[in-house]
Design an enzyme around this catalytic site. Structure first.
Site, PDB file in Angstrom:
ATOM      1  N   LYS A  43       0.797  -1.324  -0.095  1.00  0.00           N
ATOM      2  CA  LYS A  43      -0.101  -0.054  -0.038  1.00  0.00           C
ATOM      3  C   LYS A  43       0.848   1.287  -0.015  1.00  0.00           C
ATOM      4  O   LYS A  43       0.410   2.468  -0.126  1.00  0.00           O
ATOM      5  CB  LYS A  43      -0.945   0.226   1.357  1.00  0.00           C
ATOM      6  CG  LYS A  43      -2.016  -1.140   1.098  1.00  0.00           C
ATOM      7  CD  LYS A  43      -3.132  -0.720   0.157  1.00  0.00           C
ATOM      8  CE  LYS A  43      -4.251  -1.687   0.188  1.00  0.00           C
ATOM      9  NZ  LYS A  43      -5.296  -1.353  -0.805  1.00  0.00           N
ATOM     10  N   SER A 267      -4.370 -11.235   6.071  1.00  0.00           N
ATOM     11  CA  SER A 267      -5.047 -11.218   4.426  1.00  0.00           C
ATOM     12  C   SER A 267      -4.054 -11.672   3.434  1.00  0.00           C
ATOM     13  O   SER A 267      -4.382 -12.166   2.478  1.00  0.00           O
ATOM     14  CB  SER A 267      -5.202  -9.459   4.316  1.00  0.00           C
ATOM     15  OG  SER A 267      -4.065  -8.826   4.107  1.00  0.00           O
TER      16      SER A 267
END
Length: 311
Positions: A43, A267
């Site tokens: 990210k 995740s």
């Protein structure tokens, strides 16, 4: 080489052939360690990409001390906090109140202002609250990673090209990716399909959710199924989805630590759970080359293992 800023070392993360895990699961598994990016995840790429795009279009002016507001309590928030510090912006992050307390503390240490949303209102409670705040403060700039085209474009221009370079002599059969904003699976997937037209792209989501039918339920796998079908997601890329449980992810995270000595977040573990399920169901053959990403490390998810630490 000496770099002038931590921003300059974002990207070019290594890809690892997970040989021991491959032997246990039953196919050739490769993973790109995006966890080694500054900020600890993939990210950071899109955080810088979205800010740079906003600067190019005149929405943000570097060094102006403008306020950026974003609904993110996870890795995007960390990337934005890093970039905001270095590029001269203030940052407000709206975070669901059930998100990792460790990341909340880290974001505060970076200097971000944290506002909590009521997670009982749904998976996108933080997004809704962020829009309410921006409505009250129209001078705030929301980059909105779920709608921002710079999100997948960043992966098209960097991550995907790095993957193609790494696999110059290996054919990829499957790309497995969790879907939150949809940015990385879209940007990477589109470029990889041009290189390998027969590539299968498989999305990962929490049990009870069904992205393709726009069904979203509360869950504890941070970063996946954000409560909407994100605008940046190219849903036509997805061959099918695989559902995983948080308990399966916790178990898989421990397996990766012991088998490969690689720290992965929940995740990220979801991707490997999905691969195992597909092999067990004979949907992936033993000679297949399967690629996925390790988004971040386990450090921010240690609360998931509290029951073990307390025994």
């Amino acid at each position: 080489m000496i770099y002038q800023s931590i921003i300059d070392v974002i990207g070019h993360t290594p890809t690892i052939h997970l040989k021991r895990l491959s032997e246990e699961i039953g196919c050739n598994i490769f993973s790109k360690l995006e966890s080694l990016n500054p900020g600890g995840s993939h990210k950071t790429r899109i955080a810088l990409g979205m800010i740079s795009n906003a600067e190019e279009t005149g929405i943000l002016i570097r060094g102006s001390n403008q306020t950026i507001i974003e609904p993110s309590g996870g890795n995007t928030g960390i990337g934005l906090a890093m970039a905001a510090n270095l590029l001269g912006y203030k940052l407000i992050l709206v975070i669901p109140d059930n998100y990792s307390k460790e990341k909340q503390k880290l974001l505060k240490l970076y200097g971000a202002e944290i506002i909590l949303s009521d997670s009982r209102l749904g998976n996108n409670s933080h997004g809704e609250k962020a829009f309410e705040i921006q409505f009250e403060h129209p001078n705030y700039v929301m980059l909105n990673q779920q709608k921002n085209l710079a999100n997948p474009q960043t992966h098209r221009k960097s991550t995907a090209l790095e993957i193609i370079e790494d696999f110059s002599e290996i054919n990829l059969d499957y790309f497995i990716g969790g879907i939150g904003t949809g940015g990385h699976i879209t940007g990477i997937g589109e470029v990889l399909l041009e290189k390998w037209p027969s590539l299968k792209i498989i999305g990962v989501e929490p049990d009870g959710c069904n992205l393709l039918k726009d069904i979203h339920v509360p869950h504890n796998i941070q970063g996946l199924s954000v409560g909407i079908i994100p605008d940046v997601l190219n849903i036509e890329l997805i061959d099918f989805m695989v559902q995983v449980s948080v308990d399966e992810c916790i178990k898989m995270a421990k397996i990766l630590l012991k088998k490969e000595s690689i720290s992965i977040g929940i995740s990220s573990a979801a991707n490997f759970v999905a691969i195992k399920k597909l092999v067990d169901e004979n949907k992936i053959s033993s000679d297949s080359n399967v690629f996925t990403l390790i988004y971040d490390q386990i450090d921010s998810y240690l609360n998931y293992f509290d029951i073990e630490f307390n025994n």
